[in-house]
Design an enzyme around this catalytic site. Sequence first.
Site, PDB file in Angstrom:
ATOM      1  CG  HIS A  94      20.815 -77.755  16.537  1.00 52.77           C
ATOM      2  ND1 HIS A  94      21.040 -79.111  16.453  1.00 52.77           N
ATOM      3  CD2 HIS A  94      19.716 -77.598  17.311  1.00 52.77           C
ATOM      4  CE1 HIS A  94      20.105 -79.747  17.139  1.00 52.77           C
ATOM      5  NE2 HIS A  94      19.286 -78.862  17.673  1.00 52.77           N
ATOM      6  CD  GLU A 122      19.915 -75.046  21.257  1.00 51.13           C
ATOM      7  OE1 GLU A 122      19.294 -75.797  22.034  1.00 51.13           O
ATOM      8  OE2 GLU A 122      19.556 -74.846  20.072  1.00 51.13           O
ATOM      9  CG  HIS A 123      22.023 -80.210  21.431  1.00 43.35           C
ATOM     10  ND1 HIS A 123      21.582 -81.486  21.688  1.00 43.35           N
ATOM     11  CD2 HIS A 123      21.015 -79.590  20.776  1.00 43.35           C
ATOM     12  CE1 HIS A 123      20.368 -81.640  21.190  1.00 43.35           C
ATOM     13  NE2 HIS A 123      20.002 -80.508  20.629  1.00 43.35           N
ATOM     14  CD  GLU A 146      17.284 -81.911  18.078  1.00 44.33           C
ATOM     15  OE1 GLU A 146      18.148 -82.145  18.950  1.00 44.33           O
ATOM     16  OE2 GLU A 146      16.919 -80.767  17.761  1.00 44.33           O
TER      17      GLU A 146
END
Lengths: 428, 428
Positions: free
Chosen positions: A70, A73-74, A146
Amino acid sequence: MNPANIIEKTTDFGEKYYYTKHKSGLDIYVIPKDFKTSFAMFSTKYGAIDNCFKLAGEENFHEVPDGIAHYLEHKMFENEDGVDTFSRFAKYGANANAFTSGTMTSYLFSCTDHLKENLEILLDYVSKPYFTPENVEKERGIIGQEIRMYEDNPGSAIYYNLLEALYEKHQTRVNVAGTIESIAKITPELLYDCYYTFYNFSNMTLCVSGRADMDMVLDVVDRILPEREQKTIIRNYYDEKPEVYRKRVSAEFEVAKPMFLIGVKDIDIAPDGAERMRKKAVMGILIDMLFGSTSPFALDVYESGLVNGFEAGYDHGRSSSIVYLEGETDDPEAVYTKFLSYLEENRKAGLSREDFDRIKRASYASYLKNFDSTRLAQTFTYMIHDDCDPFDYGDTLKSVTFEETSELFGKLFHEEYYAMSVINPIGK
Amino acid sequence: MNPANIIEKTTDFGEKYYYTKHKSGLDIYVIPKDFKTSFAMFSTKYGAIDNCFKLAGEENFHEVPDGIAHYLEHKMFENEDGVDTFSRFAKYGANANAFTSGTMTSYLFSCTDHLKENLEILLDYVSKPYFTPENVEKERGIIGQEIRMYEDNPGSAIYYNLLEALYEKHQTRVNVAGTIESIAKITPELLYDCYYTFYNFSNMTLCVSGRADMDMVLDVVDRILPEREQKTIIRNYYDEKPEVYRKRVSAEFEVAKPMFLIGVKDIDIAPDGAERMRKKAVMGILIDMLFGSTSPFALDVYESGLVNGFEAGYDHGRSSSIVYLEGETDDPEAVYTKFLSYLEENRKAGLSREDFDRIKRASYASYLKNFDSTRLAQTFTYMIHDDCDPFDYGDTLKSVTFEETSELFGKLFHEEYYAMSVINPIGK
């Protein structure tokens, strides 16, 4: 590229796709549709569960911090020239996005015009990693925020709590975003290591639906994708026993009414894609018969006022297989008891052949409706990553028998496979 | 039917529809699409706001109880032979539904097969009223329960509270389901009176999208629709002043966080359909510029943590025109103050031409995407009932100028037109 390498496949309901394996190793699917909207998805078979892996020939497994897929991906949205990826897409009117799941990271866009230009941008930014100590450090705060946001979200908490109750060790229990502790260990070096392992093109797929043709797509792929070594990845997933790890898990949140999420754990997952596809089809029919919106269970809990917003679903993929039931209720244990007795009644009475026929027809109609969706490339990607051919799923559905559905019913539902996750209002 | 009466209309982006006025008075639209899913909608221009009307030639207006259009919709599912309408559709694999709004009652289905048979069922059951003292009485309890359910729902309460704050008299403030008191007055005679007034076919439309052709549809319409007198309806809507009736309205519910809904009242509604369509296009661009998901306002309230789940929208139709802003916040008055100061800043600085160009292009792309939806017949119905030609809306959008958008901005936003509806957690 020799055009003979392009495979054309059709269905008896008037659909068509083109497939080719590009010399880079990339699997490319083009599904021509007369939609105004084109949709493209560039994906790697890499998600939260892939935290322990090695390359063919390596001796030791790499263990990497949870949440790194993840994080990666960022960071893919960071460009060396400082230009914002979203504004590149906006210039050509595309809506772009990306997401990471347990098993996949996907980069996607939809557009009504300039498909070629948008495809160039998609392939370009995803194939250019740019990680520096500074930009990796900067992201830590953003992702930390997040993670805290998800921690404060009852819908997210009830889900991960269930996974942690169902699984003792298997990586399906890993939170996609990781934890504050795990992401603290992420470095540019680790990101590059994961990137060149999982973003080697033989581990990736490109699906394009809409007004696309393979020639145009291949032209873009040829021009944009850099040369990159193809690698064979060996993943290490931790063994699980069939029984759930814990039966109950609960937490308190600022909610008006308690929420419940019942999960049924199933570790019987075939290594063969076609076998999994078949079980997926059977499972879909079975769950809809038992818990669909017109099932006796759904009508009963709704009419008696026991449950608000009842929904059931399932997931049967390469790495995990779970049945879900969720809703709001004043009395989660009463729902659980009702769930047990309902299954017991069905076991005694047997499933209804009439229901089976009706639901099977409805399942096929739902399958067909996928082809009306402008997000068809997304449905394709999900199935391809699970080694299913989307065009074969319809025939598989049609061939499902009442007997195998009854058999799966007998195998799937036993109390040692059930867990329930509950969110209670604070102080109630 | 003379085929010369069938009008074919096309667009420069490859779409086509067929239109005809049937001898019964019914407006029929067929939009051929190569979808697996066909969709049909049979609708009357009759909703909650039509509680005071007469026929051409009559002296006095009929005043009928609030909620009667919705009650009528419920009762249309009652059949003299006792057969359940949904199971008739289920036999041919259709998903059927119906709904009542302020201005419309619609009966609809979608299906992947047997379009003709399903269309026969749709036209048949909607053209056969069957109201008896017993079945009307039975429904009262069911609808009473529905009304109480809405009363208990904060999302419904915040909306109707806003309408009652914006409007003093105009029927837009009428709750679609009515009240326990108003539905107590509904009788079979009143239902028949409303039915034969508003379900005369010259007040109705039939839209079919998907694998449909006009010949088949006309064949079904010819066979199924009964002979029925065409009538001219005169509706009486109560006058409204431009200012809102009340500035604030609030209620307490079991919610975790306060909810707000700001409304902007606009009574400048042109009687001419094309003029309304133009204003609708301008308004869409303006609201998206000011309050869309990438607007400074939306980003600001999100990033500062002031608002969760912020959304803005608008409605510009025959009978009402409202701009909405909604979300969850700990401090509704702070959101309202921010809303005022944001508009003031924009008034001083003027709108951005660059934003206008970008949003206008995005609006056109959204418009095009409607044609990818299997619910295209629904989009058509909404526009047709508002006297807009769906095929002209794109050109209208394209022709919108920055100047008229700025002009509308100047006209629309003045504090005397604003009201805010708030839902607070109980006892906080």
